[in-house]
Design a protein around this motif. Structure first.
Motif, short mmCIF file in Angstrom:
data_model
loop_
_atom_site.label_atom_id
_atom_site.label_comp_id
_atom_site.label_asym_id
_atom_site.label_seq_id
_atom_site.Cartn_x
_atom_site.Cartn_y
_atom_site.Cartn_z
N VAL A 1 -4.85 -11.57 2.35
CA VAL A 1 -3.55 -11.05 1.90
C VAL A 1 -3.78 -9.71 1.22
CG1 VAL A 1 -1.53 -11.46 0.47
CG2 VAL A 1 -2.66 -13.38 1.63
N ARG A 2 -2.99 -8.71 1.61
CA ARG A 2 -3.21 -7.37 1.09
C ARG A 2 -1.89 -6.72 0.69
NH1 ARG A 2 -8.43 -6.20 2.08
NH2 ARG A 2 -8.22 -4.03 1.48
N PHE A 3 -2.01 -5.78 -0.24
CA PHE A 3 -0.88 -4.92 -0.57
C PHE A 3 -1.13 -3.58 0.10
CE2 PHE A 3 1.38 -1.80 -3.23
CZ PHE A 3 2.66 -2.30 -3.09
N ARG A 4 -0.19 -3.16 0.93
CA ARG A 4 -0.32 -1.90 1.65
C ARG A 4 0.62 -0.88 1.02
NH1 ARG A 4 -3.46 -3.01 5.86
NH2 ARG A 4 -3.54 -5.17 6.60
N MET A 5 0.15 0.34 0.91
CA MET A 5 0.99 1.38 0.33
C MET A 5 0.69 2.73 0.96
SD MET A 5 -0.66 1.92 -3.49
CE MET A 5 0.44 3.30 -3.83
N ALA A 6 1.62 3.64 0.79
CA ALA A 6 1.48 4.99 1.31
C ALA A 6 2.21 5.94 0.38
CB ALA A 6 2.05 5.09 2.73
N ALA A 7 1.85 7.22 0.46
CA ALA A 7 2.52 8.24 -0.34
C ALA A 7 2.33 9.59 0.33
CB ALA A 7 1.98 8.26 -1.77
N ARG A 8 3.07 10.56 -0.15
CA ARG A 8 3.05 11.90 0.44
C ARG A 8 1.65 12.53 0.34
NH1 ARG A 8 6.40 15.06 -3.07
NH2 ARG A 8 8.24 14.27 -1.95
N GLY A 9 1.31 13.31 1.36
CA GLY A 9 0.07 14.07 1.33
C GLY A 9 -1.09 13.36 2.00
N ASP A 10 -2.27 13.93 1.80
CA ASP A 10 -3.48 13.42 2.46
C ASP A 10 -4.36 12.59 1.53
OD1 ASP A 10 -2.77 14.77 4.82
OD2 ASP A 10 -3.70 16.63 4.10
N ASN A 11 -4.00 12.52 0.24
CA ASN A 11 -4.84 11.80 -0.72
C ASN A 11 -4.58 10.29 -0.65
OD1 ASN A 11 -6.03 14.13 -1.86
ND2 ASN A 11 -4.21 14.47 -3.11
N ASP A 12 -5.65 9.52 -0.65
CA ASP A 12 -5.54 8.06 -0.71
C ASP A 12 -4.74 7.70 -1.97
OD1 ASP A 12 -6.19 5.37 -1.62
OD2 ASP A 12 -7.74 5.34 -0.07
N PRO A 13 -3.58 7.04 -1.83
CA PRO A 13 -2.75 6.80 -3.02
C PRO A 13 -3.38 5.87 -4.04
CG PRO A 13 -1.85 5.68 -1.09
CD PRO A 13 -2.94 6.57 -0.59
N VAL A 14 -4.18 4.90 -3.58
CA VAL A 14 -4.86 4.01 -4.53
C VAL A 14 -5.87 4.80 -5.35
CG1 VAL A 14 -6.46 2.07 -4.73
CG2 VAL A 14 -4.49 1.91 -3.19
N VAL A 15 -6.67 5.61 -4.67
CA VAL A 15 -7.67 6.42 -5.38
C VAL A 15 -6.99 7.39 -6.34
CG1 VAL A 15 -9.47 8.17 -5.09
CG2 VAL A 15 -9.37 6.21 -3.54
N ARG A 16 -5.88 7.99 -5.91
CA ARG A 16 -5.19 8.96 -6.77
C ARG A 16 -4.71 8.30 -8.07
NH1 ARG A 16 -4.06 11.80 -10.03
NH2 ARG A 16 -2.64 13.59 -10.11
#
Length: 283
Positions: A45-60
């Motif tokens: 089971v995973r939580f998937r996410m996305a955000a604007r730009g090229d940066n990994d949102p979790v890492v950011r």
């Protein structure tokens, strides 16, 4: 849009709140944040996410936590502050404070990275009985210890290490003497455990500070429903495709017992608490 995913235990309410915290933080830091819980693979089971730009949102988000410092803020005329706990209190001259100024322990906290990005945490002072909006303040009895100080303490435990755990951030643990009490892998009820770790100096509890911090952020715009004094209900918005949800749907799911729209995969959970010490104090 850059995408990322992390493992999550959706039966752990703190981790669910923290997933919303990832989205709320990514919305501030990157913009156009989206997310959803994916249990199509029951063993992963995973939580998937996305955000604007090229940066990994979790890492950011985790890099923000690595660099963040904490201040509190109070109305300009307030007698309250957090300087006693070595946290600067900034005075708000706008007269638009988010809730009643009732004490230093519930002054809103502001996380800042020094690059102009701020994330505020204030759920612990925001209680609206008329709309059944509970503040989920689970800590008490600590000599008025403020939420801003708990946030500072959690940041100190992960500073410089958070981004290194981007593959599994909710597994980062540290010796933690106090917390917001969102991740119960650390917490206990003495009568159930059969003893109190506080009475044994050699016993040190390990907590999960990333969960604690991001759970607090995740409650900014949504709360579980409080059904009884020690019982809450929360919902989890699932995915049936690779299309993610805007934050408004994740927030709506958290505070309801039915899916926000027909056809959404959805799981409701009951969260039952108990008194760890004196009844009526911390839950």
């Amino acid at each position: 849009m850059a995408e990322a995913s992390i493992p999550v235990d959706i039966a752990n309410p703190g981790q669910v709140f923290a997933c919303l915290g990832f989205v709320e933080a990514a919305e501030v830091l990157l913009g156009n944040a989206q997310g959803g819980f994916d249990w199509r693979g029951p063993a992963d089971v995973r939580f998937r996410m996305a955000a604007r730009g090229d940066n990994d949102p979790v890492v950011r988000v985790l890099r923000f936590l690595d660099d963040a410092t904490v201040t509190s803020f109070a109305p300009a005329t307030s007698p309250h502050g957090t300087d006693r706990w070595e946290i600067q209190t900034k005075r708000d001259e706008s007269r638009a404070f988010p809730f009643k100024d009732s004490g230093s322990d519930v002054l809103p906290a502001r996380l800042s990275d020094g690059a102009g990005k701020d994330i505020e945490i204030d759920h612990w002072g925001d209680q609206r009985p008329q709309v059944r909006r509970d503040r989920l303040k689970f800590w008490a009895g600590a000599g008025g210890y403020p939420g801003a100080a708990l946030a500072r303490d959690a940041l100190d435990l992960i500073r410089g290490r958070a981004a290194d755990h981007a593959c599994e951030p909710f597994a980062l643990s540290a010796e933690q003497s106090s917390s917001f009490r969102f991740d119960w892998r650390r917490d206990y009820v003495p009568i159930d455990a059969g003893f109190s770790p506080n009475a044994h100096g050699e016993v040190v509890m390990r907590g999960y500070p990333i969960v604690e911090l991001l759970a607090a952020v995740g409650l900014t715009n949504a709360r579980p429903v409080r059904r009884e004094r020690l019982e809450y209900r929360y919902g989890v918005a699932g995915l049936d495709s690779d299309d993610l949800y805007d934050p408004i749907f994740l927030r709506a799911a958290l505070g309801t017992e039915k899916p926000p729209f027909p056809g959404m995969p959805f799981r409701p959970f009951t969260m039952r608490l108990d008194w760890p010490g004196q009844e009526g104090q911390a839950r």
